[in-house]
Design a protein around this motif. Structure first.
Motif, PDB file in Angstrom:
ATOM      1  N   LYS A  91      10.424  59.847  21.725  1.00  0.00           N
ATOM      2  CA  LYS A  91      10.636  59.748  20.275  1.00  0.00           C
ATOM      3  C   LYS A  91      10.690  61.107  19.571  1.00  0.00           C
ATOM      4  CE  LYS A  91       5.695  58.926  19.357  1.00  0.00           C
ATOM      5  NZ  LYS A  91       4.689  57.905  18.948  1.00  0.00           N
ATOM      6  N   ASN A  92       9.877  62.034  19.993  1.00  0.00           N
ATOM      7  CA  ASN A  92       9.873  63.341  19.322  1.00  0.00           C
ATOM      8  C   ASN A  92      11.020  64.243  19.755  1.00  0.00           C
ATOM      9  OD1 ASN A  92       7.481  62.987  17.713  1.00  0.00           O
ATOM     10  ND2 ASN A  92       6.271  63.156  19.590  1.00  0.00           N
ATOM     11  N   LEU A  97      17.351  60.629  15.309  1.00  0.00           N
ATOM     12  CA  LEU A  97      17.173  59.176  15.381  1.00  0.00           C
ATOM     13  C   LEU A  97      17.077  58.553  13.996  1.00  0.00           C
ATOM     14  CD1 LEU A  97      16.803  56.821  17.391  1.00  0.00           C
ATOM     15  CD2 LEU A  97      14.325  57.184  17.224  1.00  0.00           C
ATOM     16  N   LYS A  98      17.900  57.521  13.757  1.00  0.00           N
ATOM     17  CA  LYS A  98      17.928  56.821  12.473  1.00  0.00           C
ATOM     18  C   LYS A  98      17.562  55.340  12.611  1.00  0.00           C
ATOM     19  CE  LYS A  98      19.683  60.397  10.220  1.00  0.00           C
ATOM     20  NZ  LYS A  98      19.839  61.312  11.374  1.00  0.00           N
ATOM     21  N   THR A  99      17.865  54.754  13.781  1.00  0.00           N
ATOM     22  CA  THR A  99      17.663  53.313  13.961  1.00  0.00           C
ATOM     23  C   THR A  99      17.210  53.015  15.374  1.00  0.00           C
ATOM     24  OG1 THR A  99      19.473  52.871  12.403  1.00  0.00           O
ATOM     25  CG2 THR A  99      18.722  51.023  13.766  1.00  0.00           C
ATOM     26  N   VAL A 100      16.252  52.080  15.508  1.00  0.00           N
ATOM     27  CA  VAL A 100      15.819  51.585  16.810  1.00  0.00           C
ATOM     28  C   VAL A 100      16.087  50.091  16.864  1.00  0.00           C
ATOM     29  CG1 VAL A 100      13.891  51.276  18.406  1.00  0.00           C
ATOM     30  CG2 VAL A 100      14.040  53.355  17.021  1.00  0.00           C
ATOM     31  N   ILE A 101      16.754  49.655  17.904  1.00  0.00           N
ATOM     32  CA  ILE A 101      17.048  48.238  18.105  1.00  0.00           C
ATOM     33  C   ILE A 101      16.131  47.711  19.206  1.00  0.00           C
ATOM     34  CG2 ILE A 101      18.790  46.558  18.849  1.00  0.00           C
ATOM     35  CD1 ILE A 101      20.917  48.435  17.681  1.00  0.00           C
ATOM     36  N   ILE A 102      15.396  46.638  18.890  1.00  0.00           N
ATOM     37  CA  ILE A 102      14.434  46.066  19.841  1.00  0.00           C
ATOM     38  C   ILE A 102      14.684  44.570  19.963  1.00  0.00           C
ATOM     39  CG2 ILE A 102      12.006  45.825  20.466  1.00  0.00           C
ATOM     40  CD1 ILE A 102      11.367  48.024  18.425  1.00  0.00           C
ATOM     41  N   PRO A 103      14.921  44.062  21.164  1.00  0.00           N
ATOM     42  CA  PRO A 103      15.063  42.616  21.312  1.00  0.00           C
ATOM     43  C   PRO A 103      13.708  41.926  21.242  1.00  0.00           C
ATOM     44  CG  PRO A 103      15.161  43.641  23.459  1.00  0.00           C
ATOM     45  CD  PRO A 103      15.062  44.759  22.457  1.00  0.00           C
ATOM     46  N   VAL A 104      13.651  40.839  20.520  1.00  0.00           N
ATOM     47  CA  VAL A 104      12.451  40.011  20.469  1.00  0.00           C
ATOM     48  C   VAL A 104      12.882  38.612  20.887  1.00  0.00           C
ATOM     49  CG1 VAL A 104      10.509  39.199  19.088  1.00  0.00           C
ATOM     50  CG2 VAL A 104      11.517  41.429  18.614  1.00  0.00           C
ATOM     51  N   SER A 105      12.717  38.338  22.167  1.00  0.00           N
ATOM     52  CA  SER A 105      13.179  37.086  22.753  1.00  0.00           C
ATOM     53  C   SER A 105      12.031  36.089  22.865  1.00  0.00           C
ATOM     54  CB  SER A 105      13.780  37.358  24.139  1.00  0.00           C
ATOM     55  OG  SER A 105      14.825  38.305  24.054  1.00  0.00           O
ATOM     56  N   TYR A 106      12.364  34.885  23.248  1.00  0.00           N
ATOM     57  CA  TYR A 106      11.391  33.803  23.423  1.00  0.00           C
ATOM     58  C   TYR A 106      10.215  34.230  24.291  1.00  0.00           C
ATOM     59  CZ  TYR A 106       9.731  29.536  25.828  1.00  0.00           C
ATOM     60  OH  TYR A 106       8.978  28.548  26.417  1.00  0.00           O
ATOM     61  N   PHE A 107      10.471  35.081  25.284  1.00  0.00           N
ATOM     62  CA  PHE A 107       9.445  35.487  26.245  1.00  0.00           C
ATOM     63  C   PHE A 107       8.774  36.820  25.908  1.00  0.00           C
ATOM     64  CE2 PHE A 107      13.672  36.770  27.640  1.00  0.00           C
ATOM     65  CZ  PHE A 107      13.537  38.147  27.739  1.00  0.00           C
ATOM     66  N   SER A 108       9.225  37.512  24.871  1.00  0.00           N
ATOM     67  CA  SER A 108       8.824  38.901  24.639  1.00  0.00           C
ATOM     68  C   SER A 108       7.324  39.095  24.469  1.00  0.00           C
ATOM     69  CB  SER A 108       9.548  39.466  23.418  1.00  0.00           C
ATOM     70  OG  SER A 108      10.926  39.602  23.665  1.00  0.00           O
ATOM     71  N   SER A 222       5.552  51.020  13.313  1.00  0.00           N
ATOM     72  CA  SER A 222       4.744  51.854  12.404  1.00  0.00           C
ATOM     73  C   SER A 222       5.176  53.315  12.462  1.00  0.00           C
ATOM     74  CB  SER A 222       3.259  51.740  12.768  1.00  0.00           C
ATOM     75  OG  SER A 222       2.787  50.440  12.539  1.00  0.00           O
ATOM     76  N   TRP A 223       5.393  53.816  13.676  1.00  0.00           N
ATOM     77  CA  TRP A 223       5.838  55.208  13.800  1.00  0.00           C
ATOM     78  C   TRP A 223       7.197  55.391  13.133  1.00  0.00           C
ATOM     79  CZ3 TRP A 223       9.821  58.138  15.652  1.00  0.00           C
ATOM     80  CH2 TRP A 223       9.575  59.512  15.807  1.00  0.00           C
ATOM     81  N   CYS A 224       8.077  54.428  13.352  1.00  0.00           N
ATOM     82  CA  CYS A 224       9.411  54.507  12.739  1.00  0.00           C
ATOM     83  C   CYS A 224       9.315  54.470  11.215  1.00  0.00           C
ATOM     84  CB  CYS A 224      10.288  53.352  13.248  1.00  0.00           C
ATOM     85  SG  CYS A 224      10.806  53.518  14.960  1.00  0.00           S
ATOM     86  N   GLU A 225       8.440  53.633  10.696  1.00  0.00           N
ATOM     87  CA  GLU A 225       8.266  53.553   9.239  1.00  0.00           C
ATOM     88  C   GLU A 225       7.780  54.889   8.684  1.00  0.00           C
ATOM     89  OE1 GLU A 225       6.619  50.123   6.350  1.00  0.00           O
ATOM     90  OE2 GLU A 225       5.100  50.994   7.665  1.00  0.00           O
ATOM     91  N   GLU A 226       6.833  55.501   9.368  1.00  0.00           N
ATOM     92  CA  GLU A 226       6.305  56.802   8.925  1.00  0.00           C
ATOM     93  C   GLU A 226       7.367  57.893   8.957  1.00  0.00           C
ATOM     94  OE1 GLU A 226       3.054  57.588  11.501  1.00  0.00           O
ATOM     95  OE2 GLU A 226       1.819  55.933  10.726  1.00  0.00           O
ATOM     96  N   ASN A 227       8.379  57.706   9.790  1.00  0.00           N
ATOM     97  CA  ASN A 227       9.420  58.722   9.954  1.00  0.00           C
ATOM     98  C   ASN A 227      10.777  58.287   9.402  1.00  0.00           C
ATOM     99  OD1 ASN A 227       8.266  61.067  11.839  1.00  0.00           O
ATOM    100  ND2 ASN A 227       7.359  59.124  12.499  1.00  0.00           N
TER     101      ASN A 227
END
Length: 307
Positions: A91-92, A97-108, A222-227
């Motif tokens: 991350k550092n 970096l402007k956007t992070v895409i994270i899948p949140v699936s049924y099993f995540s 949270s880290w993304c929000e802070e940055n």
């Protein structure tokens, strides 16, 4: 007695050298993990969009359809705890970096990698990223201990004629070699996937994973929000056959938890295609819960609109 001891020590030393050499050459074979690491480091100062996650984004989100420079750091069966560890590693270094895409699936929320049928893949994180899982097993620390001696020899022989035989990705980290089953039985595929993805919600280990994975997801956010970095949570589309077989208790937990997280953080949007898959047809899938190339193009173009 002294001669015997020296003989044993000599044999042991020779065995040690052969083992170390064998391990070295096995690790020298190019693979997706080493290749992704190389391309990510090479382009780290340009990447604006980072894609994390499991096979749902590994095969379903193609960076070439994004207008902004993007990189796919997803792997098949990668769980949220590993997403967090990989994200923390880089991350550092991703200065644009402007956007992070994270899948949140049924099993995540309910799975860690070592809990399922893909536990053998932990070896790759241990060896090539020095990221360690919840449990320690010697076979996950060494290539030479991970499969049979004959199979290791076969890999070295194949490496001579085809050095890139283990690489399935392009320079953006996206898969470019798919293994699609012909004459797929969609119902059978759905049953197989749901069985692998479902857990007993009252089991103590499952409860532990739920807490760990939610914490990992929120740590990234949270880290993304802070940055001042936007986070897009994506619940990938699946076939209706898959959705109809999902466990109601796990499904409701997934929905309520993801909804709560998306409301808690101002930098998050949630794209829920699992429940709203009208834009996708059966022709967009390679099996019950994974998009094919056409589906990935469609998904990526949609995501690009939110970037």
């Amino acid at each position: 007695m002294k001669k015997l001891l020296l003989f044993v020590l000599g044999i042991s030393f020779c065995f040690f050298l052969v083992t170390i050499s064998f391990e070295y050459f096995l690790r020298a074979i190019p693979n997706d993990f080493k290749t992704k690491q190389y391309h990510l480091r090479k382009n780290k100062e340009n990447i604006e969009v980072l894609i994390l996650g499991s096979s749902h984004t590994f095969v379903g989100v193609d960076p070439k359809y994004f207008e902004k420079p993007a990189f796919n750091l997803a792997y098949s069966s990668q769980t949220l705890d590993l997403d967090e560890k990989l994200f923390n590693r880089y991350k550092n270094q991703l200065t644009q970096l402007k956007t992070v895409i994270i899948p949140v699936s049924y099993f995540s929320y309910v799975l860690a990698l070592e809990d399922g049928t893909s536990a053998h893949k932990i070896k790759n994180y241990n060896i090539y990223y020095q990221l360690y899982s919840h449990t320690f097993k010697i076979e996950n620390q060494l290539e030479i201990a991970h499969q049979s001696f004959d199979k290791n020899l076969a890999d070295l022989e194949l490496f001579k004629s085809n050095p890139d035989f283990k690489i399935t990705i392009d320079s953006t980290g996206y898969i470019n070699k798919r293994y699609i089953k012909s004459n797929l039985d969609w119902q059978e595929s759905a049953i197989h996937a749901v069985n692998n993805h479902s857990k007993n919600m009252d089991d103590n280990l499952t409860k532990l994973r739920m807490n760990q994975n939610q914490k990992s997801l929120e740590n990234i956010i949270s880290w993304c929000e802070e940055n001042q970095i936007k986070v897009i949570l994506v619940s990938s589309p699946t076939t209706d056959a898959y959705v109809k077989k999902l466990n109601a208790k796990q499904f409701n937990y997934w929905r309520m938890t993801t909804h709560a997280i998306s409301k808690k953080y101002q930098n998050v949007i949630w794209l829920n295609f699992l429940e709203n898959n009208e834009l996708f047809t059966l022709d967009d899938f390679q099996n019950a819960d994974h998009l094919n190339e056409n589906g990935a193009e469609k998904m990526s173009i949609i995501l690009n609109q939110y970037l």
